[in-house]
Design a protein around this motif. Structure first.
Motif, PDB file in Angstrom:
ATOM      1  N   VAL A  18      41.967  43.699  42.411  1.00 24.45           N
ATOM      2  CA  VAL A  18      42.061  42.163  42.109  1.00 24.45           C
ATOM      3  C   VAL A  18      41.897  41.447  43.286  1.00 24.45           C
ATOM      4  O   VAL A  18      42.086  41.778  44.375  1.00 24.45           O
ATOM      5  CB  VAL A  18      43.271  41.591  41.193  1.00 24.45           C
ATOM      6  CG1 VAL A  18      43.327  42.283  39.826  1.00 24.45           C
ATOM      7  CG2 VAL A  18      44.522  41.929  41.979  1.00 24.45           C
ATOM      8  N   LYS A  19      41.336  40.161  43.213  1.00 25.06           N
ATOM      9  CA  LYS A  19      41.206  39.238  44.202  1.00 25.06           C
ATOM     10  C   LYS A  19      42.064  38.082  43.678  1.00 25.06           C
ATOM     11  O   LYS A  19      42.231  37.715  42.377  1.00 25.06           O
ATOM     12  CB  LYS A  19      39.854  38.643  44.152  1.00 25.06           C
ATOM     13  CG  LYS A  19      38.917  39.552  44.736  1.00 25.06           C
ATOM     14  CD  LYS A  19      37.532  38.908  45.232  1.00 25.06           C
ATOM     15  CE  LYS A  19      36.472  39.849  45.796  1.00 25.06           C
ATOM     16  NZ  LYS A  19      35.100  39.251  45.698  1.00 25.06           N
ATOM     17  N   GLY A 116      35.034  44.554  41.668  1.00 21.84           N
ATOM     18  CA  GLY A 116      34.057  45.709  41.418  1.00 21.84           C
ATOM     19  C   GLY A 116      34.104  46.226  40.094  1.00 21.84           C
ATOM     20  O   GLY A 116      33.744  45.473  39.112  1.00 21.84           O
ATOM     21  N   THR A 117      34.511  47.503  40.121  1.00 19.57           N
ATOM     22  CA  THR A 117      34.527  48.042  38.601  1.00 19.57           C
ATOM     23  C   THR A 117      35.651  47.926  37.847  1.00 19.57           C
ATOM     24  O   THR A 117      35.981  48.558  36.928  1.00 19.57           O
ATOM     25  CB  THR A 117      34.077  49.675  38.829  1.00 19.57           C
ATOM     26  OG1 THR A 117      35.049  50.191  39.424  1.00 19.57           O
ATOM     27  CG2 THR A 117      32.752  49.829  39.363  1.00 19.57           C
ATOM     28  N   ALA A 118      36.586  47.072  38.459  1.00 18.42           N
ATOM     29  CA  ALA A 118      37.743  47.032  37.518  1.00 18.42           C
ATOM     30  C   ALA A 118      37.993  45.971  36.350  1.00 18.42           C
ATOM     31  O   ALA A 118      39.034  45.695  35.832  1.00 18.42           O
ATOM     32  CB  ALA A 118      39.099  46.650  38.668  1.00 18.42           C
ATOM     33  N   ALA A 119      36.760  45.680  36.058  1.00 16.62           N
ATOM     34  CA  ALA A 119      36.869  44.632  35.047  1.00 16.62           C
ATOM     35  C   ALA A 119      37.226  45.093  33.577  1.00 16.62           C
ATOM     36  O   ALA A 119      38.091  44.438  33.096  1.00 16.62           O
ATOM     37  CB  ALA A 119      35.324  44.147  34.731  1.00 16.62           C
ATOM     38  N   GLY A 156      42.143  33.264  29.045  1.00 18.06           N
ATOM     39  CA  GLY A 156      41.300  34.468  29.175  1.00 18.06           C
ATOM     40  C   GLY A 156      41.513  35.101  30.755  1.00 18.06           C
ATOM     41  O   GLY A 156      40.835  36.132  31.105  1.00 18.06           O
ATOM     42  N   VAL A 157      42.343  34.652  31.597  1.00 20.07           N
ATOM     43  CA  VAL A 157      42.697  35.079  32.866  1.00 20.07           C
ATOM     44  C   VAL A 157      44.118  35.454  33.182  1.00 20.07           C
ATOM     45  O   VAL A 157      44.892  34.715  32.788  1.00 20.07           O
ATOM     46  CB  VAL A 157      42.141  33.997  33.891  1.00 20.07           C
ATOM     47  CG1 VAL A 157      42.420  34.572  35.394  1.00 20.07           C
ATOM     48  CG2 VAL A 157      40.768  33.587  33.726  1.00 20.07           C
TER      49      VAL A 157
END
Length: 337
Positions: A18-19, A116-119, A156-157
């Motif tokens: 995450v950022k 990246g691919t962590a969605a 949603g976050v």
């Protein structure tokens, strides 16, 4: 927005990159300190209290005062040896009901964005949190400090709320807490009525920072060289209430009037208001004896002339009888021995 931190949410054996972004920003109008005469910026030099030399940021270390004029100096190397200073992990400790977290513990808020691919695992954690109606209790190291925090879902976050440690919350110690203050049922009922009359749904957008808007108006007027328009004066706050019930009742009427509802007459009488009404109704009956007394005085005043006339006639009769008695005494025969 600019990310202030990068790391990973550790969710069991799942790691979610995450950022971290600041979720809030201050809108305060900031000023510089300037010289009043020419507007020049005021600068402060970093000087050493011992040698008097000006120092740069590279020569500045952190010191802990242990008292007695002694200071313990900590360098960057000392902080680098701490276990969490460079850790970029958000460790989930447990999941708890949100209502069990006292809002006083909340400090700052941050948005988490999947990197990246962590969605997909990010969305998985988000949906699971939303379905469970719980918040995640986590530990995170931000800016060389370990902090307790919560993870919850907002629009949603995932939202990270850093928290204060329990020993950072002060205990209220006020004298009135030890006093035996009694609240009468009518006062509590009237206060509850006031709360009901002012009840509503919280809409944050309905509230504005009036002070900041007025200050910005002053600044804009200065820039444009025009006169500042004074804002309308707000209604002055009422003085401390002597009659608590009267103040509560007036507050209820004002709140109802603001909503366009009927005031005053439609309210149900309280025990205190009923007693006052009874006293007002009984007041004329108490004035009746005073009226009778006034009538007696008036009758007495009317009778006074009659009494004086009667006394005068009596005095004249006595005066007329006196010569007759004297004459009778003169003509009466004297007894001889």
């Amino acid at each position: 927005m600019r990310a202030i931190w990068k790391g990973a949410v550790s969710f069991g054996l799942v790691s979610i990159g995450v950022k971290v972004y600041s979720a809030t920003e201050e809108k305060d109008i900031r000023f510089h300190q300037v010289h009043r005469e020419d507007g020049g910026r005021i600068r402060y030099k970093r000087t050493c209290q011992v040698c008097g030399e000006e120092v740069t940021y590279d020569d500045i270390a952190k010191g802990y005062d242990i008292g007695g004029g002694e200071m313990v100096i900590l360098t960057d190397e000392d902080f680098a040896d701490l276990p969490l200073s460079t850790s970029h992990a958000i460790d989930v400790l447990e999941f708890v009901p949100a209502e069990q977290v006292d809002p006083i513990l909340y400090n700052k808020a941050y948005f988490l964005e999947p990197e990246g691919t962590a969605a997909k695992p990010y969305v998985l954690l988000r949906n699971a949190l939303a379905d469970s109606e719980r918040v995640a209790i986590v530990k995170v190291a931000l800016r060389q400090r370990e902090q307790l925090a919560t993870l919850r879902v907002r629009e949603g976050v995932l939202l990270l709320n850093t928290m204060l440690w329990p020993d950072e919350i002060r205990t209220p110690d006020f004298g009135f807490l030890d006093e035996d203050l009694k609240v009468r049922p009518p006062e509590l009922a009237m206060a509850s009525s006031l709360i009901d009359s002012m009840a509503g749904e919280f809409e944050p957008d309905a509230f504005t920072d009036d002070y900041r808007a007025a200050l910005q108006e002053v600044i804009d007027a200065k820039v444009e060289g025009r006169e500042v328009v004074q804002p309308a004066e707000e209604e002055a706050a009422p003085a401390a209430a002597v009659d608590l019930m009267a103040a509560l009742r007036a507050s209820v009427d004002r709140a109802r009037a603001a909503r366009g509802e009927p005031t005053g007459g439609g309210a149900e009488p309280t025990p205190i208001s009923a007693a006052r009404s009874a006293q007002k109704k009984a007041a004329p009956a108490k004035k009746a004896p005073a009226k009778k007394t006034a009538e007696k005085k008036a009758a007495a005043k009317k009778a006074e002339p009659a009494k004086k006339a009667a006394a005068k006639q009596t005095a004249e009769k006595k005066a007329a009888k006196a010569p007759a008695k004297k004459a009778a005494k003169k003509t009466a025969p004297r007894k001889t021995a």
